[in-house]
Design a protein around this motif. Structure first.
Motif, PDB file in Angstrom:
ATOM      1  N   HIS A 128       0.807  -1.224   0.000  1.00 45.26           N
ATOM      2  CA  HIS A 128       0.000   0.000   0.000  1.00 45.26           C
ATOM      3  C   HIS A 128       0.839   1.274   0.000  1.00 45.26           C
ATOM      4  N   ARG A 159       6.531  -9.900  -5.721  1.00 46.07           N
ATOM      5  CA  ARG A 159       6.211 -11.324  -5.848  1.00 46.07           C
ATOM      6  C   ARG A 159       4.966 -11.517  -6.708  1.00 46.07           C
ATOM      7  N   ASP A 160       4.022 -10.593  -6.563  1.00 52.06           N
ATOM      8  CA  ASP A 160       2.786 -10.692  -7.338  1.00 52.06           C
ATOM      9  C   ASP A 160       2.557  -9.376  -8.055  1.00 52.06           C
ATOM     10  N   THR A 178      -1.515  -6.560  -6.908  1.00 54.87           N
ATOM     11  CA  THR A 178      -1.409  -6.394  -5.454  1.00 54.87           C
ATOM     12  C   THR A 178      -2.786  -6.013  -4.899  1.00 54.87           C
ATOM     13  N   SER A 225      -6.430  -4.081   0.668  1.00 55.93           N
ATOM     14  CA  SER A 225      -7.046  -4.837   1.762  1.00 55.93           C
ATOM     15  C   SER A 225      -8.456  -4.342   2.087  1.00 55.93           C
ATOM     16  N   ALA A 270      12.026 -11.302  -3.093  1.00 56.91           N
ATOM     17  CA  ALA A 270      13.271 -11.009  -2.372  1.00 56.91           C
ATOM     18  C   ALA A 270      13.438 -12.063  -1.290  1.00 56.91           C
ATOM     19  N   ASP A 290       8.333  -2.895   1.573  1.00 56.02           N
ATOM     20  CA  ASP A 290       6.893  -2.801   1.860  1.00 56.02           C
ATOM     21  C   ASP A 290       6.293  -4.142   1.455  1.00 56.02           C
ATOM     22  N   ILE A 291       6.678  -5.175   2.228  1.00 54.22           N
ATOM     23  CA  ILE A 291       6.326  -6.546   1.839  1.00 54.22           C
ATOM     24  C   ILE A 291       5.223  -7.140   2.706  1.00 54.22           C
ATOM     25  N   GLY A 292       4.605  -6.306   3.556  1.00 57.32           N
ATOM     26  CA  GLY A 292       3.480  -6.795   4.345  1.00 57.32           C
ATOM     27  C   GLY A 292       3.896  -7.790   5.405  1.00 57.32           C
ATOM     28  N   VAL A 301      -4.983 -16.652   6.022  1.00 56.66           N
ATOM     29  CA  VAL A 301      -5.504 -15.457   5.350  1.00 56.66           C
ATOM     30  C   VAL A 301      -4.334 -14.574   4.886  1.00 56.66           C
ATOM     31  N   ASP A 356       3.047  -2.964   7.068  1.00 50.35           N
ATOM     32  CA  ASP A 356       3.070  -3.974   8.137  1.00 50.35           C
ATOM     33  C   ASP A 356       4.484  -4.431   8.487  1.00 50.35           C
ATOM     34  N   ALA A 364      -2.142  -2.361  10.163  1.00 45.33           N
ATOM     35  CA  ALA A 364      -3.377  -2.110   9.402  1.00 45.33           C
ATOM     36  C   ALA A 364      -3.053  -1.343   8.139  1.00 45.33           C
ATOM     37  N   GLY A 365      -3.846  -1.611   7.124  1.00 42.19           N
ATOM     38  CA  GLY A 365      -3.632  -0.971   5.834  1.00 42.19           C
ATOM     39  C   GLY A 365      -3.711   0.549   5.907  1.00 42.19           C
ATOM     40  N   VAL A 366      -4.522   1.076   6.821  1.00 41.76           N
ATOM     41  CA  VAL A 366      -4.669   2.540   6.895  1.00 41.76           C
ATOM     42  C   VAL A 366      -3.316   3.210   7.190  1.00 41.76           C
TER      43      VAL A 366
HETATM   44  C1  LIG Z   1      -9.346  -9.911   5.147  1.00 44.65           C
HETATM   45  C2  LIG Z   1      -8.560  -8.704   5.573  1.00 44.65           C
HETATM   46  C3  LIG Z   1      -9.177  -7.468   5.572  1.00 44.65           C
HETATM   47  C4  LIG Z   1      -8.473  -6.337   5.976  1.00 44.65           C
HETATM   48  N1  LIG Z   1      -9.132  -5.157   5.953  1.00 44.65           N
HETATM   49  C5  LIG Z   1      -8.484  -4.062   6.347  1.00 44.65           C
HETATM   50  C6  LIG Z   1      -9.157  -2.805   6.351  1.00 44.65           C
HETATM   51  O1  LIG Z   1     -10.330  -2.700   6.005  1.00 44.65           O
HETATM   52  N2  LIG Z   1      -8.467  -1.720   6.763  1.00 44.65           N
HETATM   53  C7  LIG Z   1      -7.154  -1.822   7.160  1.00 44.65           C
HETATM   54  O2  LIG Z   1      -6.571  -0.794   7.536  1.00 44.65           O
HETATM   55  N3  LIG Z   1      -6.489  -2.980   7.154  1.00 44.65           N
HETATM   56  C8  LIG Z   1      -7.113  -4.118   6.768  1.00 44.65           C
HETATM   57  N4  LIG Z   1      -6.450  -5.299   6.789  1.00 44.65           N
HETATM   58  C9  LIG Z   1      -5.016  -5.327   7.130  1.00 44.65           C
HETATM   59  C10 LIG Z   1      -4.202  -5.047   5.857  1.00 44.65           C
HETATM   60  O3  LIG Z   1      -4.393  -6.120   4.969  1.00 44.65           O
HETATM   61  C11 LIG Z   1      -2.704  -4.910   6.036  1.00 44.65           C
HETATM   62  O4  LIG Z   1      -2.424  -4.138   7.167  1.00 44.65           O
HETATM   63  C12 LIG Z   1      -2.107  -4.240   4.783  1.00 44.65           C
HETATM   64  O5  LIG Z   1      -2.298  -5.095   3.670  1.00 44.65           O
HETATM   65  C13 LIG Z   1      -0.640  -3.942   4.958  1.00 44.65           C
HETATM   66  O6  LIG Z   1      -0.176  -3.340   3.782  1.00 44.65           O
HETATM   67  P1  LIG Z   1       1.341  -3.467   3.346  1.00 44.65           P
HETATM   68  O7  LIG Z   1       1.586  -2.426   2.340  1.00 44.65           O
HETATM   69  O8  LIG Z   1       2.210  -3.482   4.549  1.00 44.65           O
HETATM   70  O9  LIG Z   1       1.507  -4.925   2.718  1.00 44.65           O
HETATM   71  P2  LIG Z   1       0.658  -5.776   1.704  1.00 44.65           P
HETATM   72  O10 LIG Z   1      -0.601  -5.132   1.341  1.00 44.65           O
HETATM   73  O11 LIG Z   1       0.592  -7.158   2.294  1.00 44.65           O
HETATM   74  O12 LIG Z   1       1.567  -5.809   0.408  1.00 44.65           O
HETATM   75  C14 LIG Z   1       2.807  -6.449   0.388  1.00 44.65           C
HETATM   76  C15 LIG Z   1       3.203  -6.729  -1.040  1.00 44.65           C
HETATM   77  O13 LIG Z   1       4.548  -7.191  -1.053  1.00 44.65           O
HETATM   78  C16 LIG Z   1       4.688  -8.350  -1.872  1.00 44.65           C
HETATM   79  N5  LIG Z   1       5.724  -9.175  -1.262  1.00 44.65           N
HETATM   80  C17 LIG Z   1       5.668  -9.834  -0.082  1.00 44.65           C
HETATM   81  N6  LIG Z   1       6.843 -10.436   0.171  1.00 44.65           N
HETATM   82  C18 LIG Z   1       7.660 -10.142  -0.861  1.00 44.65           C
HETATM   83  C19 LIG Z   1       9.009 -10.458  -1.166  1.00 44.65           C
HETATM   84  N7  LIG Z   1       9.756 -11.199  -0.351  1.00 44.65           N
HETATM   85  N8  LIG Z   1       9.532  -9.985  -2.328  1.00 44.65           N
HETATM   86  C20 LIG Z   1       8.790  -9.217  -3.166  1.00 44.65           C
HETATM   87  N9  LIG Z   1       7.510  -8.892  -2.925  1.00 44.65           N
HETATM   88  C21 LIG Z   1       6.956  -9.329  -1.780  1.00 44.65           C
HETATM   89  C22 LIG Z   1       3.320  -9.017  -1.858  1.00 44.65           C
HETATM   90  O14 LIG Z   1       3.123  -9.726  -3.052  1.00 44.65           O
HETATM   91  C23 LIG Z   1       2.365  -7.817  -1.702  1.00 44.65           C
HETATM   92  O15 LIG Z   1       1.934  -7.371  -2.966  1.00 44.65           O
HETATM   93  C24 LIG Z   1      -7.124  -6.448   6.392  1.00 44.65           C
HETATM   94  C25 LIG Z   1      -6.506  -7.693   6.395  1.00 44.65           C
HETATM   95  C26 LIG Z   1      -7.212  -8.819   6.005  1.00 44.65           C
HETATM   96  C27 LIG Z   1      -6.527 -10.160   6.044  1.00 44.65           C
END
Ligand SMILES: Cc1cc2nc3c(=O)[nH]c(=O)nc-3n(C[C@H](O)[C@H](O)[C@H](O)COP(=O)(O)OP(=O)(O)OC[C@H]3O[C@@H](n4cnc5c(N)ncnc54)[C@H](O)[C@@H]3O)c2cc1C
Length: 380
Positions: free
Chosen positions: A17, A41-42, A45, A48, A84, A110-112, A130, A285, A297-299
């Protein structure tokens, strides 16, 4: 279009995000002499906020996933579809599963989150994780096919009583209307432990009205084939179990030598830079912002995008970084799967169809930023 010779390499790991905002920012205002590489990886993306709406059947896959290919093109970035797996910080090289090591001057993660190392015996074998969320859409479609094909009543349990677990169970129930499926939510603590009692009461009532069984104080200590075993001796039968508890950090981070928090997430300061390596940043995350601890959280990941982009620019241009304070209170909109939502902020909460419409408007507006890209600078 890149005209200046490449003098600095910025490598973005993961298309989460926050990184989508970095890509958009560099596309709008390129930094001469900097080559951008995205390793993801994907290539699709997920957003959430819209994932439960996808599960409920309100959105198509492409409506709630960002296609990183056009976004990377817009940013003038190389896109490498790979994972990675390690970091050689002394040589400033990122190691990937298939691609040759990538040199970087500045690297941003930013790999979650990943599924937590499975500590509950049998959970890895018998449940559907999940997280990571980028794999969930496909897992859900497989489960849905299975439920549709079944001729006998099916019991589906969701383990995890946070907002994600609650939204998911309600969305799944909505989607499987007319099928013989019973749902249950199982959680070690109370429901929505990080929300105020007012929102919790509303969602408890809605779960009850929808005949979804809620087992609170039920710490799952073992998963057998078709049965959750709880610490207090309760056994909960299932045909399918989804694991939506708190997630952990990618295990390979532990071998990078980067300072991590006690859960294995990258420790960063208020500028989103690693506290132990000036060349490494992290957001979303995977980052643990030491001066401003927040839940995962995604926010937060979304809000970190613009300050991350600005600090990456500053780091690449040798300018001082600026700290960023994440929001403390914000509006949470928890969808109930049936185009209805509970809105909560601090101690107040409200509910209605309007809350779903507001959520949909916010989510779609966010997605449009990355789906409807302006015309490429200098090209068709
Ligand atoms: C069902 C569900 C509903 C949710 N709803 C909400 C909501 O309404 N509001 C909210 O605030 N939060 C929500 N969340 C939490 C939210 O999903 C996460 O906090 C958010 O996705 C974190 O974003 P991010 O950018 O850290 O990582 P992510 O969105 O997880 O993105 C990480 C990206 O990195 C890539 N990646 C991972 N590892 C590697 C690697 N080693 N090399 C290369 N690429 C990689 C992945 O493919 C992915 O595209 C929800 C979670 C779930 C499970």
């Amino acid at each position: 279009m890149q005209t200046a010779p490449v003098r600095k390499e910025l490598v973005l790991v993961g298309g989460g995000h926050a990184h989508v905002a970095v890509l958009k920012s560099f596309g709008m205002r390129p930094l001469p002499g900097v080559r951008l590489t995205l390793i993801a990886r994907d290539v699709a993306t997920p957003y959430s906020g819209m994932l439960p709406g996808f599960v409920a059947g309100h959105y198509r896959f492409e409506e709630c996933h960002i296609d990183l290919a056009p976004l990377a093109r817009f940013a003038g970035a190389r896109l490498i579809a790979d994972e990675a797996v390690g970091l050689d910080r002394a040589a400033r090289r990122l190691h990937c599963r298939r691609h040759l090591p990538l040199r970087y001057d500045v690297l941003s993660l930013d790999i979650g989150a990943s599924p937590k190392p499975w500590t509950v015996p049998g959970a890895a074998r018998h449940t559907i994780p999940v997280k990571p969320i980028d794999r969930f859409a496909r897992r859900w479609e497989t489960l849905l096919d299975r439920l549709r094909a079944s001729r006998s009543p099916q019991d589906v349990v969701v383990v995890g009583g946070g907002a994600a677990g609650v939204e998911l169970v309600l969305a799944m129930q909505h989607r499987t209307r007319g099928l013989l499926v019973r749902f249950a939510l199982v959680t070690a603590e109370e429901l929505l432990p990080r929300h105020h009692a007012s929102a919790r009461r509303r969602l408890m009532r809605i779960l009850h009205e929808r005949a979804i069984a809620v087992h609170t104080g039920a710490e799952v200590v073992e998963v057998a084939d078709g049965e959750l075993v709880c610490a207090d001796g309760r056994c909960i039968r299932f045909d399918a179990a989804l694991w939506a508890t708190e997630a952990g950090a990618a295990p390979w981070l532990a071998e990078t030598g980067l300072p991590l928090d006690r859960d294995g997430f990258v420790a960063v300061d208020a500028t989103l830079r690693s506290i132990g390596d000036p060349h490494v940043f992290a957001a979303g995350d995977v980052a643990s912002v030491l001066p401003h601890p927040r839940e995962k959280a995604g926010v937060f990941a979304v809000r970190q995008g613009p300050p991350l982009a600005a600090n990456l620019r500053r780091a690449l241009s040798g300018q001082p970084l600026r700290p960023f304070v994440p929001q403390r209170r914000f509006l949470t909109l928890i969808g109930t799967g049936d185009r209805y939502a509970v809105a909560a902020r601090g101690s107040w909460s409200l509910e209605g169809r309007w809350a779903w419409r507001l959520k949909q408007w916010i989510d779609r507006r966010w997605m449009r930023q990355y789906q409807d890209l302006p015309a490429m600078p200098g090209g068709p």
